[in-house]
Scaffold this active site. Structure first.
Site, PDB file in Angstrom:
ATOM      1  N   LYS A   1      53.577 -12.513 -91.832  1.00 24.96           N
ATOM      2  CA  LYS A   1      53.616 -11.242 -91.108  1.00 24.96           C
ATOM      3  C   LYS A   1      55.024 -10.800 -90.816  1.00 24.96           C
ATOM      4  O   LYS A   1      55.888 -11.674 -90.713  1.00 24.96           O
ATOM      5  CB  LYS A   1      52.768 -11.336 -89.833  1.00 24.96           C
ATOM      6  CG  LYS A   1      53.468 -11.950 -88.618  1.00 24.96           C
ATOM      7  CD  LYS A   1      52.560 -11.996 -87.438  1.00 24.96           C
ATOM      8  CE  LYS A   1      53.115 -11.150 -86.323  1.00 24.96           C
ATOM      9  NZ  LYS A   1      52.651 -11.554 -85.015  1.00 24.96           N
TER      10      LYS A   1
ATOM     11  N   LYS B   1      56.819 -15.791 -90.016  1.00 26.68           N
ATOM     12  CA  LYS B   1      56.770 -14.702 -89.039  1.00 26.68           C
ATOM     13  C   LYS B   1      58.186 -14.239 -88.764  1.00 26.68           C
ATOM     14  O   LYS B   1      58.995 -14.985 -88.206  1.00 26.68           O
ATOM     15  CB  LYS B   1      56.105 -15.210 -87.756  1.00 26.68           C
ATOM     16  CG  LYS B   1      56.034 -14.188 -86.655  1.00 26.68           C
ATOM     17  CD  LYS B   1      55.160 -14.659 -85.509  1.00 26.68           C
ATOM     18  CE  LYS B   1      55.178 -13.683 -84.351  1.00 26.68           C
ATOM     19  NZ  LYS B   1      54.302 -14.112 -83.252  1.00 26.68           N
TER      20      LYS B   1
HETATM   21  C1  PBG Z   1      52.313 -13.512 -80.050  1.00 23.55           C
HETATM   22  C2  PBG Z   1      52.000 -12.554 -81.140  1.00 23.55           C
HETATM   23  C3  PBG Z   1      52.649 -11.364 -81.458  1.00 23.55           C
HETATM   24  C4  PBG Z   1      51.968 -10.812 -82.514  1.00 23.55           C
HETATM   25  C5  PBG Z   1      50.942 -11.685 -82.845  1.00 23.55           C
HETATM   26  N1  PBG Z   1      50.984 -12.759 -81.992  1.00 23.55           N
HETATM   27  C6  PBG Z   1      53.795 -10.694 -80.780  1.00 23.55           C
HETATM   28  C7  PBG Z   1      55.156 -11.230 -80.945  1.00 23.55           C
HETATM   29  O1  PBG Z   1      55.398 -12.253 -81.593  1.00 23.55           O
HETATM   30  O2  PBG Z   1      56.028 -10.618 -80.325  1.00 23.55           O
HETATM   31  C8  PBG Z   1      52.285  -9.496 -83.151  1.00 23.55           C
HETATM   32  C9  PBG Z   1      51.115  -8.713 -83.574  1.00 23.55           C
HETATM   33  C10 PBG Z   1      51.320  -7.259 -83.761  1.00 23.55           C
HETATM   34  O3  PBG Z   1      52.417  -6.690 -83.634  1.00 23.55           O
HETATM   35  O4  PBG Z   1      50.308  -6.620 -84.067  1.00 23.55           O
HETATM   36  N2  PBG Z   1      53.337 -14.392 -80.340  1.00 23.55           N
HETATM   37 ZN    ZN Z   2      54.236 -15.316 -78.581  1.00 23.33          ZN
END
Ligand code: PBG
Ligand code: ZN
Length: 348
Positions: A271, A218
């Site tokens: 992601k 991520k």
């Molecule tokens: C929570 C989370 C996020 C996303 C998925 N789970 C936000 C982040 O990490 O700031 C992002 C999903 C998206 O942008 O559609 N940690």
């Molecule tokens: Zn988070």
């Protein structure tokens, strides 16, 4: 020479070169043969999307009959559990494979305790979905950022995010969701050891059968902006770069995937999707667990914004991006376009 004359000269000469076979005309290798008509193209298509591989994110809040449109995510709203079930019914009717729940609590605190509250919107929705017996895989995101006043994904020690103090809170939340009926829990906090902590906690609580889909690779991406507006989870100070990965790093991504696989992740997720196609392709070679990709909110927003201006064909852009994500190696795709894409795929 005037340009038209120059053009004539070139054309004549190229024709001459082809005629005399100085430049060879391809004989055996003509890939265009298989592109000649839609039936041939369909026959040799290498990547086929199916609604069953799509997962739809759903944002849930407390209450009844409550729907708050999300400005930054077209077609999406924060839904109370009853309306979330209605939405899940619609998705199941379209053949979508699963839903991924995100909770937005009524109140937040410094430690994100609300994440593990079994009366919160996520467990409440899971119980209703379980009772509705829909043909959907039920997944719940596990993180603290929607539940903390400061908006970070872990608890604080001063202005530092405390990795190890966060792990039990994440495990507690996962257990609450498993108990409420989640088939899969999805830790997204990017804390080291979070998959091992969830697995240990779930097993100790008797939930050996609850699967983990790990947000393994991520990146600290700008593409989560619209989500944070939806979830009210923008960090109150600083950024997420001390726990989410530098988008420049691909070898580190493989290390994260390795770690999560060895900690017991059942599905590995990458992601954002469109900026990680190289990682998906590498991971496909390396791992035999199912791979997932999350087409995140900013990816959806870019398509929506361009489509709204008439600069891009919405349906084409959605299907092309999802197909490319699948081609790169993702088997499961989390996407805000799940319902639309499923409807389009069903038409064909
Ligand atoms: C929570 C989370 C996020 C996303 C998925 N789970 C936000 C982040 O990490 O700031 C992002 C999903 C998206 O942008 O559609 N940690
Ligand atoms: Zn988070």
């Amino acid at each position: 020479m005037p340009s038209y004359t120059l053009y004539r000269w070139r054309a004549t000469n190229v024709r001459e070169l082809l005629r005399t076979r100085t430049v060879p005309i391809p004989t055996g290798d003509r890939p265009r043969r298989l592109r000649a008509n839609p039936h041939l193209r369909e026959l040799v298509r290498e990547t086929r999307l199916h609604p069953a591989q799509l997962v739809a994110p759903i944002f849930v809040v407390s209450g009844r009959g409550r729907r708050e449109d999300i400005r930054s995510l077209k077609g999406h709203a924060r839904l109370s559990p009853d309306l979330a079930v209605a939405e899940a019914e619609r998705l199941a009717g379209l053949g979508v494979g699963g839903v991924l729940l995100f909770g937005i609590p009524d109140s937040k605190d410094g430690r994100g305790e609300g994440a593990a509250d079994e009366t919160g919107p996520v467990p409440e929705t899971l119980r209703r979905l379980k009772a509705a017996k829909l043909p959907l895989a039920l997944a719940a995101d596990v993180c603290l950022c929607e539940y903390t006043t400061h908006g970070h994904c872990g608890v604080l020690d001063g202005d530092r995010i405390d990795n190890d103090a966060t792990l039990p809170l994440l495990a507690d939340a996962a257990i609450a969701y498993a108990e409420a009926g989640a088939d899969v829990v999805a830790p997204s906090a990017m804390m080291d050891g979070q998959v091992a902590a969830l697995r240990a906690g779930l097993d100790a609580a008797g939930f050996h059968g609850t699967a983990i889909i790990a947000y393994a690779s991520k990146h600290a991406s700008v593409l989560y902006g619209p989500f944070r507006e939806a979830a009210g989870s923008t960090p109150g100070f600083g950024d997420r770069k001390s726990y989410q990965m530098d988008p420049a790093n691909g070898r580190e991504a493989m290390r994260e995937l390795d770690l999560d696989a060895s900690e017991g992740a059942d599905i590995l997720m990458v992601k954002p999707a469109i900026t990680s196609l190289d990682l998906l392709a590498q991971a496909r070679q390396r791992f035999d667990v199912p791979l997932a990709a999350y087409q995140v909110s900013g990816e959806a927003a870019m398509i929506e914004a361009a489509a709204e201006r008439g600069w891009i064909d919405r349906r084409g852009a959605v299907l092309e991006s999802l197909t490319s994500i699948a081609r790169a190696g993702a088997h499961v795709i989390v996407t805000y376009f799940a319902a639309d894409a499923a409807a389009w795929l069903n038409e064909r």
